[in-house]
Design an enzyme around this catalytic site. Structure first.
Site, PDB file in Angstrom:
ATOM      1  N   LYS A  45       0.868  -1.179   0.000  1.00 47.08           N
ATOM      2  CA  LYS A  45       0.000   0.000   0.000  1.00 47.08           C
ATOM      3  C   LYS A  45       0.907   1.232   0.000  1.00 47.08           C
ATOM      4  O   LYS A  45       1.986   1.217   0.595  1.00 47.08           O
ATOM      5  CB  LYS A  45      -0.889  -0.016   1.257  1.00 47.08           C
ATOM      6  CG  LYS A  45      -1.765   1.209   1.451  1.00 47.08           C
ATOM      7  CD  LYS A  45      -2.817   1.360   0.379  1.00 47.08           C
ATOM      8  CE  LYS A  45      -3.595   2.669   0.528  1.00 47.08           C
ATOM      9  NZ  LYS A  45      -4.421   2.971  -0.663  1.00 47.08           N
ATOM     10  N   THR A  46       0.477   2.285  -0.682  1.00 41.46           N
ATOM     11  CA  THR A  46       1.282   3.507  -0.701  1.00 41.46           C
ATOM     12  C   THR A  46       1.495   4.004   0.727  1.00 41.46           C
ATOM     13  O   THR A  46       0.522   4.314   1.434  1.00 41.46           O
ATOM     14  CB  THR A  46       0.593   4.593  -1.548  1.00 41.46           C
ATOM     15  OG1 THR A  46       0.481   4.125  -2.891  1.00 41.46           O
ATOM     16  CG2 THR A  46       1.401   5.899  -1.526  1.00 41.46           C
ATOM     17  N   ASN A 128       4.161   7.235  -5.861  1.00 47.62           N
ATOM     18  CA  ASN A 128       2.774   7.385  -6.323  1.00 47.62           C
ATOM     19  C   ASN A 128       2.478   8.865  -6.599  1.00 47.62           C
ATOM     20  O   ASN A 128       2.294   9.653  -5.666  1.00 47.62           O
ATOM     21  CB  ASN A 128       1.830   6.829  -5.247  1.00 47.62           C
ATOM     22  CG  ASN A 128       0.385   6.866  -5.674  1.00 47.62           C
ATOM     23  OD1 ASN A 128       0.043   7.427  -6.715  1.00 47.62           O
ATOM     24  ND2 ASN A 128      -0.483   6.279  -4.868  1.00 47.62           N
ATOM     25  N   CYS A 131      -2.529   9.696  -6.706  1.00 45.61           N
ATOM     26  CA  CYS A 131      -3.706   9.413  -5.867  1.00 45.61           C
ATOM     27  C   CYS A 131      -4.748  10.523  -6.036  1.00 45.61           C
ATOM     28  O   CYS A 131      -4.449  11.695  -5.807  1.00 45.61           O
ATOM     29  CB  CYS A 131      -3.315   9.289  -4.404  1.00 45.61           C
ATOM     30  SG  CYS A 131      -4.776   8.980  -3.386  1.00 45.61           S
ATOM     31  N   LYS A 165       4.039   5.955 -10.357  1.00 44.15           N
ATOM     32  CA  LYS A 165       2.672   5.528 -10.681  1.00 44.15           C
ATOM     33  C   LYS A 165       1.930   6.744 -11.208  1.00 44.15           C
ATOM     34  O   LYS A 165       1.859   7.786 -10.556  1.00 44.15           O
ATOM     35  CB  LYS A 165       1.990   4.995  -9.408  1.00 44.15           C
ATOM     36  CG  LYS A 165       0.529   4.575  -9.582  1.00 44.15           C
ATOM     37  CD  LYS A 165       0.399   3.137  -9.987  1.00 44.15           C
ATOM     38  CE  LYS A 165      -1.042   2.644 -10.027  1.00 44.15           C
ATOM     39  NZ  LYS A 165      -1.443   1.952  -8.787  1.00 44.15           N
ATOM     40  N   GLY A 220     -11.291  -1.228 -12.860  1.00 39.56           N
ATOM     41  CA  GLY A 220     -11.988  -2.381 -13.431  1.00 39.56           C
ATOM     42  C   GLY A 220     -12.263  -2.232 -14.919  1.00 39.56           C
ATOM     43  O   GLY A 220     -11.591  -1.475 -15.626  1.00 39.56           O
TER      44      GLY A 220
HETATM   45  C1  SIN Z   1      -6.239   5.737  -2.030  1.00 39.62           C
HETATM   46  O1  SIN Z   1      -5.680   5.358  -0.987  1.00 39.62           O
HETATM   47  O2  SIN Z   1      -7.001   6.710  -2.025  1.00 39.62           O
HETATM   48  C2  SIN Z   1      -6.031   4.990  -3.309  1.00 39.62           C
HETATM   49  C3  SIN Z   1      -4.613   5.046  -3.712  1.00 39.62           C
HETATM   50  C4  SIN Z   1      -4.384   5.703  -5.027  1.00 39.62           C
HETATM   51  O3  SIN Z   1      -5.331   5.881  -5.813  1.00 39.62           O
HETATM   52  O4  SIN Z   1      -3.246   6.040  -5.294  1.00 39.62           O
END
Ligand code: SIN
Length: 311
Positions: A45-46, A128, A131, A165, A220
């Site tokens: 997870k980020t 990332n 987000c 990302k 998806g």
């Molecule tokens: C999130 O935690 O909001 C999703 C992570 C992301 O979209 O990078």
């Protein structure tokens, strides 16, 4: 023998499938589940610098053609993931794993990356830049000036293998502009794409997630054509040293095949993994191998990037 082996930044992986950051990767238990599945590796997870609660629930909803989420980067903080990875690289020295991270500000991003740089971490780092769900914080990679500045600052001290990302882009000029920036830096990979930001899903007369009055990232089936376009656009434009990870709309082996055909060296599974669990890796791998067998392809290099155009 058909093989779905791949490599990123010189690191070898037994399978080209892995989870997408955000799914099955918040806790060590979940990461172990992906690690011990048919996936070639995992990404965490980020991580932000400290533990982050994220947005109020409900904040993730599976829907018939995909998912919508506004998680808001809930995570256990950098040290949780880094300590686990440092331990893992002692126990499984022949495997390589991905650490996803970003700060809540550019300053925090630098603090985190400097900690990783100073650590013994030998794996791949995914920054990332995409987000869409932290209220008040824009998706960094839609701001080219800021992205360029952050990357130039990061590469002044960060010497470990790093990728980014990305959010989906929707305009050819933006593909050109973004690629021109990324080509200036020793990036090892770009990951295309994060969710399509700020969609709305409605049931009866209501939104289905609480944060941001229902606006959330879409994943998806909805997003496969956009994901493939981004994978291929960057495959066409980036220096060959910058590899592509394809993410978005991978439900079947055929979807993974299309990502690779567009140029992906690794393929991530998000929404489908959330819906189906880690057995999805086995199924998708078998489906991909069946397509390769039928077409006479023995490995990914036989068809990677070889998308055909109509004259
Ligand atoms: C999130 O935690 O909001 C999703 C992570 C992301 O979209 O990078």
């Amino acid at each position: 023998m058909v093989s779905t082996k791949t490599q990123i930044a010189g690191f070898a992986f037994d399978n080209c499938l892995m989870n997408a950051a955000g799914v099955a990767c918040m806790t060590i238990e979940e990461l172990e589940g992906v690690k011990n599945s048919a996936a070639g590796t995992f990404v965490t997870k980020t991580a932000t610098l400290d533990f982050c609660q994220g947005n109020p629930e409900p904040r993730y909803q599976d829907v018939p053609l995909g998912s919508i989420n506004s998680m808001g980067l809930p995570n256990n903080g950098l040290d949780y993931y880094l300590d686990y990875l440092l331990d893992l690289q002692e126990k499984e020295p022949n495997r390589t794993f991905f650490l996803s991270l970003v700060g809540m500000s550019p300053e925090e991003t630098h603090t985190i990356l400097k900690k990783v740089q100073e650590s013994e971490f030998k794996g791949l780092t995914e920054l990332n830049l995409s987000c869409p769900n932290v209220p008040g914080k824009p998706q960094i990679a839609y701001d080219f000036e800021t992205t360029d500045r952050i990357l130039s600052e990061v590469f002044a001290y960060f010497t470990k293998p790093l990728g980014i990302k990305l959010p989906p882009y929707f305009d050819i000029v933006h593909f050109d502009q973004a690629a021109a920036i990324f080509n200036k830096y020793p990036l090892k990979f770009v990951n295309c794409v994060n969710s399509i930001g700020n969609g709305l899903y409605i049931e009866d007369e209501s939104v289905v997630i609480r944060p941001k009055n229902g606006f959330g990232g879409i994943g998806g089936e909805y997003i496969k054509p956009t994901a493939l376009a981004n994978v291929h656009a960057f495959y066409q434009r980036l220096n060959p040293q910058i590899q592509i990870i394809g993410t978005g709309g991978v439900l079947t082996g055929r979807d993974a095949f299309e990502h690779i055909l567009c140029g992906a060296s690794m393929v991530q599974v998000g929404t489908t993994l959330h819906k189906e669990g880690v057995c999805a890796f086995d199924r998708i791998t078998n489906e991909l191998k069946a397509i390769m067998t039928e077409k006479g392809y023995e490995n990914l290099e036989d068809f990677r990037g070889k998308l055909r155009y109509i004259d």
